[in-house]
Design a protein around this motif. Sequence first.
Motif, PDB file in Angstrom:
ATOM      1  N   LEU A  10      32.850 -64.270  -9.441  1.00 12.25           N
ATOM      2  CA  LEU A  10      33.268 -63.728 -10.738  1.00 12.25           C
ATOM      3  C   LEU A  10      32.302 -62.648 -11.221  1.00 12.25           C
ATOM      4  N   ALA A  11      31.016 -62.815 -10.904  1.00 10.90           N
ATOM      5  CA  ALA A  11      30.046 -61.770 -11.249  1.00 10.90           C
ATOM      6  C   ALA A  11      30.353 -60.495 -10.474  1.00 10.90           C
ATOM      7  N   GLY A  12      30.722 -60.651  -9.192  1.00  9.50           N
ATOM      8  CA  GLY A  12      31.121 -59.487  -8.399  1.00  9.50           C
ATOM      9  C   GLY A  12      32.378 -58.849  -8.946  1.00  9.50           C
ATOM     10  N   LEU A  13      33.319 -59.695  -9.424  1.00 12.68           N
ATOM     11  CA  LEU A  13      34.544 -59.175 -10.026  1.00 12.68           C
ATOM     12  C   LEU A  13      34.231 -58.362 -11.275  1.00 12.68           C
ATOM     13  N   LYS A  14      33.252 -58.826 -12.041  1.00 17.97           N
ATOM     14  CA  LYS A  14      32.843 -58.095 -13.248  1.00 17.97           C
ATOM     15  C   LYS A  14      32.370 -56.691 -12.889  1.00 17.97           C
ATOM     16  N   TRP A  15      31.579 -56.572 -11.828  1.00 16.66           N
ATOM     17  CA  TRP A  15      31.083 -55.246 -11.418  1.00 16.66           C
ATOM     18  C   TRP A  15      32.199 -54.398 -10.829  1.00 16.66           C
ATOM     19  N   THR A  16      33.158 -55.026 -10.163  1.00 16.62           N
ATOM     20  CA  THR A  16      34.327 -54.286  -9.665  1.00 16.62           C
ATOM     21  C   THR A  16      35.108 -53.672 -10.818  1.00 16.62           C
ATOM     22  N   ILE A  17      35.358 -54.465 -11.840  1.00 17.14           N
ATOM     23  CA  ILE A  17      36.086 -53.967 -13.008  1.00 17.14           C
ATOM     24  C   ILE A  17      35.282 -52.885 -13.719  1.00 17.14           C
ATOM     25  N   GLY A  18      33.974 -53.122 -13.891  1.00 18.81           N
ATOM     26  CA  GLY A  18      33.130 -52.140 -14.564  1.00 18.81           C
ATOM     27  C   GLY A  18      33.102 -50.809 -13.839  1.00 18.81           C
ATOM     28  N   LEU A  19      32.965 -50.857 -12.510  1.00 27.44           N
ATOM     29  CA  LEU A  19      32.940 -49.629 -11.724  1.00 27.44           C
ATOM     30  C   LEU A  19      34.283 -48.914 -11.789  1.00 27.44           C
ATOM     31  N   SER A  20      35.372 -49.670 -11.763  1.00 30.43           N
ATOM     32  CA  SER A  20      36.708 -49.068 -11.854  1.00 30.43           C
ATOM     33  C   SER A  20      36.910 -48.379 -13.192  1.00 30.43           C
ATOM     34  N   VAL A  21      36.465 -49.021 -14.265  1.00 34.43           N
ATOM     35  CA  VAL A  21      36.618 -48.442 -15.603  1.00 34.43           C
ATOM     36  C   VAL A  21      35.804 -47.161 -15.731  1.00 34.43           C
ATOM     37  N   ILE A  22      34.554 -47.195 -15.271  1.00 36.06           N
ATOM     38  CA  ILE A  22      33.709 -46.003 -15.363  1.00 36.06           C
ATOM     39  C   ILE A  22      34.280 -44.868 -14.526  1.00 36.06           C
ATOM     40  N   GLY A  23      34.668 -45.171 -13.296  1.00 34.82           N
ATOM     41  CA  GLY A  23      35.225 -44.138 -12.421  1.00 34.82           C
ATOM     42  C   GLY A  23      36.506 -43.556 -12.985  1.00 34.82           C
ATOM     43  N   PHE A  24      37.352 -44.414 -13.567  1.00 39.66           N
ATOM     44  CA  PHE A  24      38.636 -43.945 -14.089  1.00 39.66           C
ATOM     45  C   PHE A  24      38.451 -43.118 -15.357  1.00 39.66           C
ATOM     46  N   ILE A  25      37.624 -43.589 -16.278  1.00 39.75           N
ATOM     47  CA  ILE A  25      37.440 -42.861 -17.545  1.00 39.75           C
ATOM     48  C   ILE A  25      36.701 -41.545 -17.323  1.00 39.75           C
ATOM     49  N   CYS A  26      35.560 -41.608 -16.633  1.00 38.98           N
ATOM     50  CA  CYS A  26      34.791 -40.374 -16.383  1.00 38.98           C
ATOM     51  C   CYS A  26      35.569 -39.428 -15.471  1.00 38.98           C
ATOM     52  N   GLY A  27      36.236 -39.996 -14.467  1.00 37.82           N
ATOM     53  CA  GLY A  27      37.051 -39.171 -13.581  1.00 37.82           C
ATOM     54  C   GLY A  27      38.248 -38.588 -14.312  1.00 37.82           C
ATOM     55  N   GLY A  28      38.779 -39.340 -15.286  1.00 37.37           N
ATOM     56  CA  GLY A  28      39.901 -38.825 -16.064  1.00 37.37           C
ATOM     57  C   GLY A  28      39.502 -37.654 -16.941  1.00 37.37           C
ATOM     58  N   ILE A  29      38.328 -37.764 -17.564  1.00 45.71           N
ATOM     59  CA  ILE A  29      37.855 -36.668 -18.423  1.00 45.71           C
ATOM     60  C   ILE A  29      37.621 -35.409 -17.604  1.00 45.71           C
ATOM     61  N   SER A  30      36.892 -35.563 -16.487  1.00 42.32           N
ATOM     62  CA  SER A  30      36.641 -34.393 -15.638  1.00 42.32           C
ATOM     63  C   SER A  30      37.912 -33.956 -14.917  1.00 42.32           C
ATOM     64  N   GLY A  31      38.806 -34.905 -14.610  1.00 43.58           N
ATOM     65  CA  GLY A  31      40.074 -34.554 -13.975  1.00 43.58           C
ATOM     66  C   GLY A  31      40.956 -33.721 -14.877  1.00 43.58           C
ATOM     67  N   LEU A  32      40.881 -33.981 -16.182  1.00 38.69           N
ATOM     68  CA  LEU A  32      41.634 -33.159 -17.125  1.00 38.69           C
ATOM     69  C   LEU A  32      41.127 -31.716 -17.084  1.00 38.69           C
ATOM     70  N   GLY A  33      39.805 -31.574 -16.984  1.00 36.75           N
ATOM     71  CA  GLY A  33      39.241 -30.229 -16.849  1.00 36.75           C
ATOM     72  C   GLY A  33      39.706 -29.551 -15.579  1.00 36.75           C
ATOM     73  N   VAL A  34      39.772 -30.315 -14.492  1.00 37.75           N
ATOM     74  CA  VAL A  34      40.256 -29.765 -13.222  1.00 37.75           C
ATOM     75  C   VAL A  34      41.710 -29.315 -13.354  1.00 37.75           C
ATOM     76  N   ALA A  35      42.538 -30.155 -13.981  1.00 32.43           N
ATOM     77  CA  ALA A  35      43.955 -29.817 -14.150  1.00 32.43           C
ATOM     78  C   ALA A  35      44.132 -28.569 -15.004  1.00 32.43           C
ATOM     79  N   LEU A  36      43.372 -28.465 -16.087  1.00 31.76           N
ATOM     80  CA  LEU A  36      43.469 -27.288 -16.953  1.00 31.76           C
ATOM     81  C   LEU A  36      43.006 -26.034 -16.225  1.00 31.76           C
ATOM     82  N   ALA A  37      41.951 -26.181 -15.421  1.00 31.27           N
ATOM     83  CA  ALA A  37      41.466 -25.036 -14.648  1.00 31.27           C
ATOM     84  C   ALA A  37      42.503 -24.599 -13.613  1.00 31.27           C
ATOM     85  N   ARG A  38      43.199 -25.585 -13.010  1.00 30.12           N
ATOM     86  CA  ARG A  38      44.208 -25.276 -11.993  1.00 30.12           C
ATOM     87  C   ARG A  38      45.432 -24.587 -12.581  1.00 30.12           C
ATOM     88  N   THR A  39      45.637 -24.736 -13.889  1.00 30.09           N
ATOM     89  CA  THR A  39      46.806 -24.130 -14.527  1.00 30.09           C
ATOM     90  C   THR A  39      46.407 -23.046 -15.523  1.00 30.09           C
TER      91      THR A  39
END
Length: 213
Positions: A10-39
């Motif tokens: 369960l402790a490992g699951l906690k870190w899996t969820i935490g890493l997924s949330v960080i990657g998704f949120i930070c990647g989403g913010i920078s991904g929005l910049g990538v999408a805007l730059a592409r268009t």
Amino acid sequence: MGHDEFLFLLAGLKWTIGLSVIGFICGGISGLGVALARTSGNPVLERVMKGYIALFQGTPLLMQLFVVYYGLALIGLKLDAWVAVSIGFTLHASAYLGEIWRGSIDAVPRGQTEAAEALSLTYLPRMRDVILPQALRISLPATIGFLVQLIKGTSLASIVGFVELTRAGNIISNQIFQPLLVFGIVGCLYFIICWPLSLFGTHLERQFATSTR
């Protein structure tokens, strides 16, 4: 498998969820910049972002994590495993989400852009008030599908010694010598997280398809 071993999972699951949330949120913010730059209509910026997306989509995530953790250490930038995998997943997610959202922006009917231009809206207000709200709705099924893949992809973080769910399962398996039991539980934990998200993504996709008929 005892109580302590299950708590370790369960402790490992906690870190899996935490890493997924960080990657998704930070990647989403920078991904929005990538999408805007592409268009953006800027040929140089669009080519740079196209190359960025091609780099991260054309190479394995395992290699990307390896380069961030070990490659940066070679030039004197030694990162903690948690920081390294967070950066690696953020870069990976930004490329994929940027391309998903770029496609969604392009899928918005051209008439919407023309109407915004007729109202003398510049690029950023046009995107913020007219295009992005519609593109977000279009992109939701694919975005949720990518989140599911990202959660499962966190298992690769063990290459740099990061103890997430799969790594925790491997450690316990080596201690109690019951790999089928341990990884059966690990698989169930992944399923409990990913299956509802997959169902939600399928529901949104069907809802969107119905509303566009």
